[in-house]
Design a protein around this motif. Sequence first.
Motif, PDB file in Angstrom:
ATOM      1  N   TYR A 126      64.153 -46.570 -42.147  1.00 29.79           N
ATOM      2  CA  TYR A 126      63.405 -47.796 -41.920  1.00 29.79           C
ATOM      3  C   TYR A 126      64.372 -48.916 -41.563  1.00 29.79           C
ATOM      4  O   TYR A 126      65.524 -48.913 -41.969  1.00 29.79           O
ATOM      5  CB  TYR A 126      62.658 -48.223 -43.193  1.00 29.79           C
ATOM      6  CG  TYR A 126      61.567 -47.307 -43.647  1.00 29.79           C
ATOM      7  CD1 TYR A 126      61.829 -46.284 -44.557  1.00 29.79           C
ATOM      8  CD2 TYR A 126      60.261 -47.458 -43.197  1.00 29.79           C
ATOM      9  CE1 TYR A 126      60.823 -45.447 -45.005  1.00 29.79           C
ATOM     10  CE2 TYR A 126      59.243 -46.628 -43.636  1.00 29.79           C
ATOM     11  CZ  TYR A 126      59.535 -45.624 -44.540  1.00 29.79           C
ATOM     12  OH  TYR A 126      58.529 -44.788 -44.978  1.00 29.79           O
ATOM     13  N   ARG A 149      59.710 -51.126 -41.287  1.00 29.35           N
ATOM     14  CA  ARG A 149      59.204 -50.425 -40.110  1.00 29.35           C
ATOM     15  C   ARG A 149      59.946 -49.105 -39.937  1.00 29.35           C
ATOM     16  O   ARG A 149      61.166 -49.064 -39.963  1.00 29.35           O
ATOM     17  CB  ARG A 149      59.349 -51.308 -38.866  1.00 29.35           C
ATOM     18  CG  ARG A 149      58.438 -52.531 -38.876  1.00 29.35           C
ATOM     19  CD  ARG A 149      58.512 -53.300 -37.586  1.00 29.35           C
ATOM     20  NE  ARG A 149      59.815 -53.938 -37.414  1.00 29.35           N
ATOM     21  CZ  ARG A 149      60.227 -54.503 -36.286  1.00 29.35           C
ATOM     22  NH1 ARG A 149      59.433 -54.502 -35.221  1.00 29.35           N
ATOM     23  NH2 ARG A 149      61.422 -55.067 -36.218  1.00 29.35           N
ATOM     24  N   LEU A 150      59.165 -48.056 -39.743  1.00 29.99           N
ATOM     25  CA  LEU A 150      59.715 -46.715 -39.661  1.00 29.99           C
ATOM     26  C   LEU A 150      60.365 -46.479 -38.302  1.00 29.99           C
ATOM     27  O   LEU A 150      59.743 -46.682 -37.259  1.00 29.99           O
ATOM     28  CB  LEU A 150      58.588 -45.695 -39.897  1.00 29.99           C
ATOM     29  CG  LEU A 150      58.973 -44.230 -39.932  1.00 29.99           C
ATOM     30  CD1 LEU A 150      59.892 -43.933 -41.113  1.00 29.99           C
ATOM     31  CD2 LEU A 150      57.724 -43.354 -40.003  1.00 29.99           C
ATOM     32  N   GLY A 206      59.121 -42.772 -35.256  1.00 31.07           N
ATOM     33  CA  GLY A 206      58.264 -43.641 -36.039  1.00 31.07           C
ATOM     34  C   GLY A 206      57.734 -44.771 -35.179  1.00 31.07           C
ATOM     35  O   GLY A 206      57.451 -44.581 -33.994  1.00 31.07           O
ATOM     36  N   GLU A 207      57.630 -45.951 -35.764  1.00 32.59           N
ATOM     37  CA  GLU A 207      57.053 -47.103 -35.056  1.00 32.59           C
ATOM     38  C   GLU A 207      58.018 -47.747 -34.062  1.00 32.59           C
ATOM     39  O   GLU A 207      57.596 -48.262 -33.030  1.00 32.59           O
ATOM     40  CB  GLU A 207      56.657 -48.180 -36.082  1.00 32.59           C
ATOM     41  CG  GLU A 207      55.663 -47.758 -37.123  1.00 32.59           C
ATOM     42  CD  GLU A 207      55.597 -48.815 -38.217  1.00 32.59           C
ATOM     43  OE1 GLU A 207      54.855 -49.804 -38.055  1.00 32.59           O
ATOM     44  OE2 GLU A 207      56.308 -48.651 -39.242  1.00 32.59           O
TER      45      GLU A 207
END
Lengths: 111, 114
Positions: free
Chosen positions: B35, B44-45, B58-59
């Motif tokens: 993260y 936030r990943l 991820g994001e």
Amino acid sequence: QQPVQSPQAVILREGEDAVINCSSSKALYSVHWYRQKHGEAPIFLMILLKGGEQKGHDKISASFNEKKQQSSLYLTASQLSYSGTYFCGTEILGNTDKLIFGTGTRLQVFP
Amino acid sequence: NAGVTQTPKFQVLKTGQSMTLQCAQDMNHNSMYWYRQDPGMGLRLIYYSASEGTTDKGEVPNGYNVSRLNKREFSLRLESAAPSQTSVYFCASSGWGVRTDTQYFGPGTRLTVL
């Protein structure tokens, strides 16, 4: 996809109660709650699963409304040690193995 | 039990430099995560590895690469650092995914890109 947390900040005196809300636009399987103190790593508080099962802290409670994709964290009789930033992490149905975290709620407890 | 360890704790880079952030866990966990945390943005990943041998975006994966070296270790690489990558980076692990498992976080790496 990021869940929305409210309020953004809360100021309390010791012994007062607080509620922190987490709302997602996606269908959820579970909601996780974490607390982070300044300069430290987040630590786990609680998991709420679809179907109502709850795991976690015995001094902090939470609810999960599956129909509304909302979760609330209830902090009762707050202590100084409750100060920190609280994050909800959401596991989206069909998108497992990971959490999407909210932007956090900063809680400050004063004597 | 050290839990989740991260190295380095602090790092300053110049724009364009590369570096690798290291993460290791000694809890025999299958899943590992990276993260980034910026003020007002939460966690936030970047990338995650549900199990040894697999990695997924991820994001916010742009500008990063990862390697799941073995079950214990999961590294994050910045090939060409940019000021927008200034952040605190946390590694986390869990037994198996997140379904009923808590994530354990490392102490973080504070990265500044000038």
